[in-house]
Motif scaffolding. Structure first.
Motif, PDB file in Angstrom:
ATOM      1  N   CYS A 133       0.936   3.440   2.050  1.00 27.17           N
ATOM      2  CA  CYS A 133       1.335   3.745   3.428  1.00 27.17           C
ATOM      3  C   CYS A 133       2.462   2.824   3.907  1.00 27.17           C
ATOM      4  N   CYS A 172      -3.660  -3.526   3.139  1.00 26.54           N
ATOM      5  CA  CYS A 172      -4.629  -2.649   3.815  1.00 26.54           C
ATOM      6  C   CYS A 172      -6.020  -2.849   3.212  1.00 26.54           C
ATOM      7  N   CYS A 223       0.850  -1.200   0.000  1.00 22.64           N
ATOM      8  CA  CYS A 223       0.000   0.000   0.000  1.00 22.64           C
ATOM      9  C   CYS A 223       0.885   1.250   0.000  1.00 22.64           C
TER      10      CYS A 223
END
Ligand SMILES: [Zn+2]
Length: 303
Positions: free
Chosen positions: A169, A174, A167
């Protein structure tokens, strides 16, 4: 009392004059066009405010798609509107307007509008999930925004598969990697190539087209929505077990596919503890205007 509510998303900027009852009196929608850069975006915002402004308006609320620091009035980071990273938006606008200006995350404001006056108004603990490119989220408890320590509550970035795709992030797997519009389109492209589906003739695809094809009996489209729905169901179960809310509002593209929602509820009922599995899963009353209403209400309440 009235306030200006502005909802800044990756594709569109939507704004309006919002009343205390959540009515939008005048509305302006323009394209965000973030590739023109920060200066152009701020001058567009100024233009919108001037068009909506009047003496009776004392405050402006702004929802932004990204990580925002509400106390500093700063956009910390936004994956879809990168030109605004680190910009002190409230300070910039205060140079031109002598009003109170408030900044908050867009999904939080969608949840706020729904919890105060929309689908969640009867409930104390309301969680909102909204599917744009990714998944935004908000939490409202007793009609107040729960913003945690850093105004950062990101349910879209809770992990549902340890081995899942990387992801933005830096985590793997996620919820956003399975349920957001971007994820849905990615899964659709892969499946479409593997199987003989009518979807191939419907290029460029949108979540709505996938849903329409599924309703018309396209097996591949139906399977994709069911799979996505099951992932959403896992995400919902995590929310139930962690927060035990009264209601979860599903906004954005998420709420538009009944096949997806039905599957999500089924999966949630299969997984959740008995006492929490009857939590209400609701569609937003204000639909795609919830962001404007939430921004306006934020300004009216905080003012
Ligand atoms: Zn993530």
């Amino acid at each position: 009392m009235k306030a200006i509510g502005i909802d800044i998303g990756g594709t569109e900027i939507k704004a309006g004059i919002v009343t205390e009852k959540g009515k939008i009196l005048k509305e302006i929608i323009i394209e965000t066009n973030s590739y023109y850069g920060k200066k152009k975006l701020i001058s567009n915002l100024e233009r919108i405010i001037r068009k909506l402004d009047s003496k009776s308006i004392k405050a402006i609320g702004i929802g932004f798609a990204g990580d925002v620091d509400s106390k500093k009035g700063q956009i910390v980071q936004s994956p879809n509107i990168q030109c605004m990273n680190k910009v002190f938006l409230v300070k910039e606008l205060k140079k031109k307007f002598r009003k109170k200006i408030f900044l908050q995350n867009d999904a939080t404001l969608m949840t706020f509008a729904e919890a105060l006056l929309g689908a969640g108004k009867k409930y104390k603990i309301v969680v909102g999930l909204t599917a744009g490119t990714g998944i935004g989220s908000g939490i409202v408890i007793n009609k107040q925004i729960y913003s945690g320590r850093d105004n950062l509550t990101e349910i879209g970035h809770t992990v549902i598969n340890f081995f899942g795709p990387k992801c933005s992030c830096k985590n793997n797997g996620c919820l956003e990697q399975y349920v957001g519009i971007k994820a849905l389109m990615k899964i659709t492209e892969i499946r479409m190539e593997m199987h003989n589906s009518k979807l191939k003739k419907m290029w460029p695809l949108t979540p709505k087209k996938v849903d329409t094809a599924a309703k018309k009996g396209d097996k591949v489209a139906k399977a994709i929505l069911k799979e996505t729905g099951a992932y959403l169901g896992i995400g919902l179960t995590n929310i139930l077990h962690f927060l035990n809310p009264d209601a979860i509002i599903l906004g954005g593209g998420l709420s538009n596919s009944n096949i997806l929602i039905k599957e999500a509820k089924k999966e949630m009922k299969k997984r959740a503890f008995k006492r929490v599995k009857n939590t209400k899963i609701l569609k937003p009353k204000f639909k795609n205007k919830a962001g404007i209403v939430g921004a306006g209400l934020l300004a009216l309440k905080a003012h």
